[in-house]
Design a protein around this motif. Structure first.
Motif, mmCIF file in Angstrom:
data_model
loop_
_atom_site.group_PDB
_atom_site.id
_atom_site.type_symbol
_atom_site.label_atom_id
_atom_site.label_comp_id
_atom_site.label_asym_id
_atom_site.label_seq_id
_atom_site.Cartn_x
_atom_site.Cartn_y
_atom_site.Cartn_z
ATOM 1 N N LEU A 87 -84.958 6.521 38.810
ATOM 2 C CA LEU A 87 -84.894 5.959 40.160
ATOM 3 C C LEU A 87 -85.307 4.500 40.119
ATOM 4 O O LEU A 87 -86.181 4.150 39.332
ATOM 5 N N PRO A 88 -84.766 3.615 40.884
ATOM 6 C CA PRO A 88 -83.737 3.819 41.885
ATOM 7 C C PRO A 88 -82.313 3.688 41.326
ATOM 8 O O PRO A 88 -81.347 3.844 42.063
ATOM 9 N N THR A 89 -82.194 3.383 40.030
ATOM 10 C CA THR A 89 -80.866 3.159 39.443
ATOM 11 C C THR A 89 -79.988 4.397 39.533
ATOM 12 O O THR A 89 -78.835 4.321 39.956
ATOM 13 N N TYR A 90 -80.538 5.532 39.113
ATOM 14 C CA TYR A 90 -79.812 6.807 39.170
ATOM 15 C C TYR A 90 -80.715 7.840 39.823
ATOM 16 O O TYR A 90 -81.901 7.916 39.504
ATOM 17 N N ARG A 91 -80.119 8.621 40.719
ATOM 18 C CA ARG A 91 -80.863 9.659 41.436
ATOM 19 C C ARG A 91 -80.558 11.018 40.837
ATOM 20 O O ARG A 91 -79.512 11.196 40.192
ATOM 21 N N PRO A 92 -81.439 11.998 41.069
ATOM 22 C CA PRO A 92 -81.130 13.353 40.612
ATOM 23 C C PRO A 92 -79.790 13.798 41.200
ATOM 24 O O PRO A 92 -79.482 13.497 42.358
ATOM 25 N N GLN A 93 -79.006 14.451 40.390
ATOM 26 C CA GLN A 93 -77.689 14.980 40.737
ATOM 27 C C GLN A 93 -76.581 13.923 40.723
ATOM 28 O O GLN A 93 -75.424 14.255 40.998
ATOM 29 N N ASP A 94 -76.885 12.657 40.405
ATOM 30 C CA ASP A 94 -75.813 11.676 40.243
ATOM 31 C C ASP A 94 -74.953 12.073 39.046
ATOM 32 O O ASP A 94 -75.468 12.560 38.033
ATOM 33 N N THR A 95 -73.657 11.822 39.147
ATOM 34 C CA THR A 95 -72.748 12.030 38.028
ATOM 35 C C THR A 95 -72.461 10.666 37.422
ATOM 36 O O THR A 95 -72.164 9.708 38.145
ATOM 37 N N VAL A 96 -72.579 10.579 36.095
ATOM 38 C CA VAL A 96 -72.361 9.308 35.411
ATOM 39 C C VAL A 96 -71.266 9.458 34.364
ATOM 40 O O VAL A 96 -71.068 10.528 33.791
ATOM 41 N N LEU A 97 -70.556 8.366 34.144
ATOM 42 C CA LEU A 97 -69.519 8.300 33.131
ATOM 43 C C LEU A 97 -70.141 7.738 31.861
ATOM 44 O O LEU A 97 -70.818 6.704 31.900
ATOM 45 N N LEU A 98 -69.916 8.417 30.733
ATOM 46 C CA LEU A 98 -70.522 8.030 29.457
ATOM 47 C C LEU A 98 -69.444 7.633 28.460
ATOM 48 O O LEU A 98 -68.338 8.171 28.480
ATOM 49 N N ARG A 99 -69.802 6.726 27.564
ATOM 50 C CA ARG A 99 -68.968 6.434 26.409
ATOM 51 C C ARG A 99 -69.823 6.630 25.170
ATOM 52 O O ARG A 99 -71.037 6.365 25.191
ATOM 53 N N PRO A 100 -69.229 7.101 24.074
ATOM 54 C CA PRO A 100 -70.002 7.283 22.856
ATOM 55 C C PRO A 100 -70.549 5.938 22.362
ATOM 56 O O PRO A 100 -69.948 4.888 22.590
ATOM 57 N N VAL A 101 -71.685 6.005 21.680
ATOM 58 C CA VAL A 101 -72.258 4.801 21.083
ATOM 59 C C VAL A 101 -71.461 4.486 19.824
ATOM 60 O O VAL A 101 -71.188 5.369 19.019
ATOM 61 N N GLY A 102 -71.084 3.248 19.673
ATOM 62 C CA GLY A 102 -70.323 2.837 18.493
ATOM 63 C C GLY A 102 -71.213 2.707 17.277
ATOM 64 O O GLY A 102 -72.428 2.927 17.331
ATOM 65 N N PRO A 103 -70.630 2.322 16.146
ATOM 66 C CA PRO A 103 -71.400 2.204 14.909
ATOM 67 C C PRO A 103 -72.518 1.174 14.989
ATOM 68 O O PRO A 103 -73.512 1.277 14.271
ATOM 69 N N ALA A 104 -72.385 0.179 15.872
ATOM 70 C CA ALA A 104 -73.430 -0.838 16.005
ATOM 71 C C ALA A 104 -74.664 -0.298 16.728
ATOM 72 O O ALA A 104 -75.719 -0.919 16.699
#
Length: 153
Positions: free
Chosen positions: A13-30
């Motif tokens: 909080l306050p960036t993301y609240r419980p139950q928010d859905t977020v889009l993720l991308r895999p972490v690259g080799p770096a």
């Protein structure tokens, strides 16, 4: 491959609240970058935390505020406090914190404060509006009194 995840808990909080859905991308080799909000593994748990320190960085906490390599994370000027904690982040590790410092268990409080970069699975790209879990109350609709009386004949 991009994925979706649901945030639990109040540590971001306050960036993301419980139950928010977020889009993720895999972490690259770096690996992750400083400032990324990342999904990481800590034992059997998956956590969402902000990466503030990378290998070679010096992280300090003074008067409850974080500094990385002498620069305040929140952009405010330094105010000396009664106690200072210092962590030198080893290579291939990162230092992570929740945005809600009062409610977050993170590198500031863990016995082993450094997260191996290979344990960072994904980086949050965005919160998806409108995909919060809605709680609804299910009730049985009652027929109007006139309809109930008509059904008794």
């Amino acid at each position: 491959m991009w994925r979706l995840a649901r945030v639990t808990g109040v540590s971001m909080l306050p960036t993301y609240r419980p139950q928010d859905t977020v889009l993720l991308r895999p972490v690259g080799p770096a690996g992750p970058s400083r400032g990324d909000v990342a999904v990481l593994r800590r034992g059997a748990m998956r956590l969402v935390k902000r990466v503030v320190g990378l290998g070679g960085d010096r992280v300090e906490m003074e008067a409850g505020r974080l500094f990385v390599n002498g620069v305040p994370v929140d952009g405010r000027t330094r105010v000396p406090g009664p106690a200072t904690w210092v962590w030198d982040v080893p290579a291939d590790r990162c230092f992570v914190v929740g945005d809600n410092a009062a409610a977050s268990e993170d590198s500031r409080t863990w016995d082993e404060p450094f997260v191996p970069t290979q344990d960072v699975d994904a980086v949050v790209l965005a919160r998806l509006p409108g995909l919060r879990r809605r709680t609804t109350r299910v009730t049985r609709r009652r027929r109007p009194a006139a309809a109930r009386r008509a059904g008794r004949s």
